[in-house]
Design an enzyme around this catalytic site. Structure first.
Site, mmCIF file in Angstrom:
data_model
loop_
_atom_site.group_PDB
_atom_site.id
_atom_site.type_symbol
_atom_site.label_atom_id
_atom_site.label_comp_id
_atom_site.label_asym_id
_atom_site.label_seq_id
_atom_site.Cartn_x
_atom_site.Cartn_y
_atom_site.Cartn_z
ATOM 1 N N ALA A 66 0.792 -1.231 0.000
ATOM 2 C CA ALA A 66 0.000 0.000 0.000
ATOM 3 C C ALA A 66 0.828 1.287 0.000
ATOM 4 O O ALA A 66 0.614 2.156 -0.849
ATOM 5 C CB ALA A 66 -0.982 -0.028 1.174
ATOM 6 N N ARG A 98 -5.515 -0.842 -8.743
ATOM 7 C CA ARG A 98 -5.819 -1.770 -7.649
ATOM 8 C C ARG A 98 -6.767 -1.052 -6.714
ATOM 9 O O ARG A 98 -6.375 -0.111 -6.017
ATOM 10 C CB ARG A 98 -4.559 -2.227 -6.912
ATOM 11 N N ASP A 253 -4.038 -2.436 3.759
ATOM 12 C CA ASP A 253 -4.210 -1.753 2.475
ATOM 13 C C ASP A 253 -5.294 -0.693 2.538
ATOM 14 O O ASP A 253 -5.299 0.223 1.718
ATOM 15 C CB ASP A 253 -4.543 -2.768 1.385
#
Length: 393
Positions: A66, A98, A253
């Site tokens: 992340a 993503r 994340d």
């Protein structure tokens, strides 16, 4: 467009080839990435000359994690501006590469806003591109500083929860220098414990289906001389039952406003095991991973990955035999369920550690207080001392 080449000993750091850097060769600026799909067999760099190459690198997990995705997204906007691409289109493509990792969209927006502001002030396209690059470099530096502070806060919390040292830490996926502008998130805490002589054992989940623990965390732990042991994901329960785990440390994340944590799939079962066995489950992530606009775990979009990542095993050493480029381990045509992440509810999280301190217990209020404190306190200062209570800072 992306090209790969092996990196020589020049320009290496103590932990190996830099995971990301901006370069300006005569033919024009590029973003250079360490291709994480090739580790641990070889250190190969991916040279991205345009935003589509970066989008592909993000989707293929050549670059991942992340915090690093946020840095990559910011550099991607700067690359688009410098190369004369439509910045808005590039930003949209990068931010959507993503969907679960909120840092990616945060980094993209930060560089994009710097670019817009420069144009609004009457700057040239070149000046606007430089503004986007400056924003990316600032984010890169801030993430390195945040990493160091998280390591300090996390080690202080471990010592408070587990007095006496000799910590046996279980971790999942990869959260070290390969995901960060610095030494990482959860891994950075374990590394700080190792350097302080208080790490007895780092248990490393292999992290199926793409083996980020085995390939990447094992690679980083070995480089630092840490005492580590690799285990199959489904062996974690036996470790807990044997009393061999003192704490679980994972990254994130996306962290929703209520404290729900999206992290690499397999994290939620560890949280359940940790709660049953009365073991602290600690999440370590920078403040950029907190998303106040996502109210709860049910609102987090979980990325679904291709089924061949489950039905095949891909390693840099294996011959490519299957449709996805790996070795088939399931019957032809087998259907696969492959979420990239799962969501752990806040009641299973002992603490969330950021560069601003630790929130424990994890509630919407403690996270809001922690975020406010992080915004108030400039980076670069030393970690705060430990202390009990909600919104520990």
């Amino acid at each position: 467009m992306a090209d790969q080449y092996a990196q020589s000993g020049e320009d290496k750091q103590a932990t190996g080839t830099p995971v990301i850097r901006w370069e300006e060769p005569p033919e024009g600026p590029v973003v250079v990435l360490l291709d994480q799909t090739r580790l641990p067999a070889e250190e190969v760099e991916l040279v991205c000359t345009d935003p589509p190459a970066l989008v592909e690198a993000i989707g293929s997990l050549a670059v991942r994690g992340a915090p690093l995705l946020g840095i990559t997204g910011a550099y991607g906007v700067a690359l688009a501006a410098a190369r004369g691409f439509d910045v808005a289109d590039a930003a949209n493509a990068l931010a959507g590469a993503r969907p679960t990792a909120v840092n990616l969209s945060v980094g993209v927006l930060r560089a994009q806003e710097a670019h817009r502001a420069a144009l609004a002030r009457g700057g040239t396209s070149g000046q606007a591109a430089q503004a986007a690059l400056a924003a990316a470099r600032t984010l890169h530096r801030e993430d390195a500083e945040a990493s160091a502070r998280m390591a300090g806060h996390g080690l202080a919390l471990l010592d408070e929860l587990l007095p006496g040292g000799g910590h046996r830490i279980l971790t999942h996926c990869n959260t070290g220098a390969l995901v960060s502008g610095g030494e990482g998130t959860a891994f950075a805490v374990a590394l700080a414990a190792h350097r302080a002589g208080r790490l007895r054992r780092l248990w490393v989940d292999e992290t199926r289906p793409l083996l980020q623990g085995a390939r990447l965390t094992g690679w980083e732990a070995a480089r630092h001389g840490m005492p580590y042991t690799l285990l199959a994901d489904n062996a974690a329960g036996s470790l807990f039952a044997a009393g061999e785990v003192d704490a679980v440390l994972v990254g994130a994340d996306r962290i929703a406003a209520d404290g729900s944590v999206a992290n690499k799939v397999g994290s939620y079962p560890l949280a359940v095991l940790a709660r049953y066995h009365h073991v602290p489950f600690i999440v370590v992530a920078p403040a950029t991973t907190m998303d106040p606009d996502t109210p709860d775990g049910a609102s987090i979009e979980v990325e679904q990955r291709p089924g061949y990542e489950v039905t095949e095993i891909s390693t840099p050493q294996a011959p490519a035999l299957g449709a996805g480029g790996g070795v088939p381990v399931a019957p032809l045509g087998a259907q696969a369920y492959n979420p990239a992440f799962d969501v752990t509810p806040p009641e299973l999280v002992t603490a969330i550690v950021t560069e601003g301190g630790a929130a424990s217990p994890v509630t919407a209020g403690s996270l809001a207080e922690l975020c406010a404190g992080t915004r108030r306190e400039p980076l670069g200062q030393g970690p705060a001392s430990g202390g009990g209570g909600e919104g520990r800072q």
